[in-house]
Design an enzyme around this catalytic site. Structure first.
Site, PDB file in Angstrom:
ATOM      1  N   LYS A  22      46.046 -18.907  35.322  1.00 48.36           N
ATOM      2  CA  LYS A  22      47.027 -18.593  34.282  1.00 48.36           C
ATOM      3  C   LYS A  22      47.928 -17.444  34.707  1.00 48.36           C
ATOM      4  CE  LYS A  22      45.962 -15.843  30.721  1.00 48.36           C
ATOM      5  NZ  LYS A  22      46.976 -14.847  30.300  1.00 48.36           N
ATOM      6  N   ASN A  23      47.343 -16.375  35.225  1.00 45.20           N
ATOM      7  CA  ASN A  23      48.110 -15.182  35.538  1.00 45.20           C
ATOM      8  C   ASN A  23      48.982 -15.337  36.783  1.00 45.20           C
ATOM      9  OD1 ASN A  23      47.113 -13.841  33.301  1.00 45.20           O
ATOM     10  ND2 ASN A  23      45.436 -12.881  34.419  1.00 45.20           N
ATOM     11  N   ARG A  93      52.394 -11.892  25.904  1.00 42.31           N
ATOM     12  CA  ARG A  93      53.021 -10.745  26.540  1.00 42.31           C
ATOM     13  C   ARG A  93      53.768 -11.135  27.815  1.00 42.31           C
ATOM     14  NH1 ARG A  93      51.398  -7.023  30.504  1.00 42.31           N
ATOM     15  NH2 ARG A  93      52.353  -4.979  30.252  1.00 42.31           N
ATOM     16  N   CYS A 117      47.325 -10.260  23.334  1.00 39.31           N
ATOM     17  CA  CYS A 117      46.044  -9.762  22.841  1.00 39.31           C
ATOM     18  C   CYS A 117      46.151  -8.304  22.414  1.00 39.31           C
ATOM     19  CB  CYS A 117      44.983  -9.881  23.943  1.00 39.31           C
ATOM     20  SG  CYS A 117      44.414 -11.565  24.242  1.00 39.31           S
ATOM     21  N   ARG A 122      49.810  -1.308  26.532  1.00 43.11           N
ATOM     22  CA  ARG A 122      50.449  -2.046  27.615  1.00 43.11           C
ATOM     23  C   ARG A 122      51.973  -1.918  27.565  1.00 43.11           C
ATOM     24  NH1 ARG A 122      47.164  -7.650  28.340  1.00 43.11           N
ATOM     25  NH2 ARG A 122      48.138  -8.269  26.409  1.00 43.11           N
ATOM     26  N   PRO A 123      52.514  -0.706  27.733  1.00 40.93           N
ATOM     27  CA  PRO A 123      53.955  -0.501  27.592  1.00 40.93           C
ATOM     28  C   PRO A 123      54.742  -1.171  28.705  1.00 40.93           C
ATOM     29  CG  PRO A 123      52.912   1.468  28.462  1.00 40.93           C
ATOM     30  CD  PRO A 123      51.797   0.535  28.092  1.00 40.93           C
ATOM     31  N   VAL A 124      56.018  -1.436  28.431  1.00 39.88           N
ATOM     32  CA  VAL A 124      56.889  -2.094  29.406  1.00 39.88           C
ATOM     33  C   VAL A 124      57.887  -1.098  29.985  1.00 39.88           C
ATOM     34  CG1 VAL A 124      56.657  -4.357  28.331  1.00 39.88           C
ATOM     35  CG2 VAL A 124      58.506  -2.826  27.602  1.00 39.88           C
ATOM     36  N   ASP A 125      57.592   0.208  29.875  1.00 34.93           N
ATOM     37  CA  ASP A 125      58.543   1.202  30.351  1.00 34.93           C
ATOM     38  C   ASP A 125      58.781   1.103  31.851  1.00 34.93           C
ATOM     39  OD1 ASP A 125      55.785   2.219  30.483  1.00 34.93           O
ATOM     40  OD2 ASP A 125      56.703   4.022  31.314  1.00 34.93           O
ATOM     41  N   GLN A 126      57.774   0.673  32.622  1.00 36.51           N
ATOM     42  CA  GLN A 126      57.956   0.561  34.068  1.00 36.51           C
ATOM     43  C   GLN A 126      58.930  -0.565  34.422  1.00 36.51           C
ATOM     44  OE1 GLN A 126      56.414   2.901  36.354  1.00 36.51           O
ATOM     45  NE2 GLN A 126      56.385   3.766  34.293  1.00 36.51           N
ATOM     46  N   ASP A 305      39.704  -7.832  33.398  1.00 38.36           N
ATOM     47  CA  ASP A 305      39.550  -9.148  32.766  1.00 38.36           C
ATOM     48  C   ASP A 305      38.147  -9.724  32.918  1.00 38.36           C
ATOM     49  OD1 ASP A 305      42.079  -9.227  31.741  1.00 38.36           O
ATOM     50  OD2 ASP A 305      42.885 -10.659  33.177  1.00 38.36           O
ATOM     51  N   ILE A 327      41.457   0.635  32.222  1.00 37.94           N
ATOM     52  CA  ILE A 327      42.794   0.024  32.206  1.00 37.94           C
ATOM     53  C   ILE A 327      43.378   0.005  30.792  1.00 37.94           C
ATOM     54  CG2 ILE A 327      44.169  -1.973  32.856  1.00 37.94           C
ATOM     55  CD1 ILE A 327      42.823  -0.591  35.217  1.00 37.94           C
ATOM     56  N   ARG A 397      44.225 -19.892  25.170  1.00 41.86           N
ATOM     57  CA  ARG A 397      45.330 -19.251  25.884  1.00 41.86           C
ATOM     58  C   ARG A 397      45.032 -19.142  27.375  1.00 41.86           C
ATOM     59  NH1 ARG A 397      45.921 -13.908  24.704  1.00 41.86           N
ATOM     60  NH2 ARG A 397      47.760 -14.038  26.040  1.00 41.86           N
TER      61      ARG A 397
END
Length: 417
Positions: A22-23, A93, A117, A122-126, A305, A327, A397
């Site tokens: 999936k990933n 996400r 989830c 899990r910010p998206v600032d990067q 995971d 994490i 999922r």
């Protein structure tokens, strides 16, 4: 809403095939936005997240042909609508992975801030900082990331923290940027390497994937290609943990042990016997389970995971295991559900202290996220009596036909309405 009912106490025995990852599939699906030629993918898992991504790409104008099971052809001749709306992004996400390719190809994008989830911020600032460094103008407005650029330019960018999706987003964006991009402190996960392999087959110039320094020489255009999605290492690890927990013997085919070394080492420490070939893993256990300490960290360390699944196994081990999550700050929600089954677990900060018990007892439990769902399935397989797991839409999922594969190994497991 569906639920799973498991009658525990059966050893898992037999052979099953591992699905595509999936990933790996999700970013590679987004890579189709980078070219107007067909991208043909094989070994694509049938998962809700993959279906959501297909819907998202279809809304943007990507033509999709999935008539063959496990195969999918995508062609973005034109991207008519460079938008990832909240209605789709809120459930997954990984939709943020459309941002880089849209910006590189269309020079504009509007992507909703992601959901998925509830395991942490899990910010998206990067993602944002990296694309801004490449010359994008980005505006955060009403829950959306709006971005535009004349053309992205190569840059040296060092991630503040290791981020898999951040690395993948900037990697895809850099393939069509002007000049050379150097990504420092990049994620080393096998799924990043699989994406780089696909992009290279499409004509990208990439060096260093699988290390913490990736160099991308931008090109004017990418072309079509054919690519096979790598095996799912987390599905592999989940089944290895399940077989070891039940004391069975099973062979997993179509997988890669080299992507799962830390998990295999910990399972061996816990009492499992693991035998590997280039594309199979055989797991068995004859003696008792032993306690083992685990600390999650970015690849190649023990993956976050697999933390929940290993905790389910540790509940039956002799001795005390310490499982530390580094994490995600909210990834211990499965603990209270394991306790309902009779587990002895105490949480101190980001560490779960798991004292092995002689037996678990079936009960009604509720899945809180994707990997917590798999954890409860493993616990149900070893518990005495019946375990009912609610909210299993999380499982769909990320696991393809989980209950069917477990049933093929002899588990008493059924999906009911």
């Amino acid at each position: 809403m569906d639920r799973l009912v498991i009658e525990g106490g059966r050893r898992l025995e037999g052979t099953i095939a591992v699905s595509g990852a999936k990933n790996a599939a999700l970013p590679i699906l987004c890579a189709s936005l980078l070219t107007d030629e067909p991208l043909v993918l094989t070994h694509v898992p049938e998962l809700n997240d993959v279906r959501t991504m297909r819907t998202l790409l279809g809304q943007m104008g990507v033509a999709l042909d999935g008539r063959e099971p496990g195969s999918l052809a995508l062609q973005a001749s034109r991207v008519e609508w460079p938008l990832a709306p909240y209605e789709l992004v809120k459930t997954m996400r990984a939709s943020i992975l459309a941002l880089g390719p849209l910006l590189a190809r269309c020079r504009e994008a509007r992507v909703s801030l992601p959901g998925g989830c509830a395991i942490g911020l899990r910010p998206v600032d990067q993602h944002v900082k990296g694309l801004e460094a490449m010359g994008a103008e980005i505006d955060l407005d009403h829950g959306y990331i709006g971005a535009k650029t004349a053309r992205l330019a190569g840059v040296r960018f060092a991630f503040d923290v290791v981020t898999v999706t951040g690395t993948e987003n900037l990697l895809m964006a850099a393939t069509l940027a002007e000049g050379t991009t150097v990504l420092e402190n990049a994620a080393r996960e096998p799924e990043v390497v699989d994406l780089a392999d696909c992009l290279t087959a499409m004509g990208a110039r990439i060096r260093g994937a699988g290390t913490d320094r990736i160099v991308v020489e931008g090109v004017d255009r990418l072309h079509g290609a054919t690519h096979r999605i790598m095996p799912d290492r987390i599905e592999t690890g989940t089944f290895l943990a399940a077989v070891a927990a039940t004391g069975g013997t099973a062979t997993l085919t179509g997988t890669r042990a080299d992507t799962l070394v830390a998990v295999i080492d910990k399972l061996a420490e816990a009492g499992a016997r693991i035998d590997v070939t280039p594309d199979t893993i055989r797991v068995s256990r004859d003696g008792p389970l032993a306690a083992a300490n685990v600390r999650t960290a970015p690849y190649p360390a023990f993956p976050t995971d697999m933390q929940a699944q290993f905790m389910a196994l540790a509940t039956r081990a002799e001795g005390t295991s310490r499982i530390t999550e580094t994490i995600f700050e909210n990834r211990m929600m499965h603990v209270q559900e394991l306790v309902r089954l009779g587990a002895d677990i105490e949480v101190e900060g980001g560490t779960a202290i798991v004292r092995g018990v002689p037996r678990l007892t079936g009960a009604n439990v509720m899945a809180t996220d994707l990997r917590a769902s798999a954890c409860l399935v493993i616990a149900g397989l070893v518990a005495d009596g019946a375990t009912t797991i609610d909210r299993i839409y999380h499982l769909d999922r990320g696991y393809e036909r989980l209950e069917a594969k477990l049933a093929a190994l002899g588990a008493s497991i059924a999906r009911v309405k």
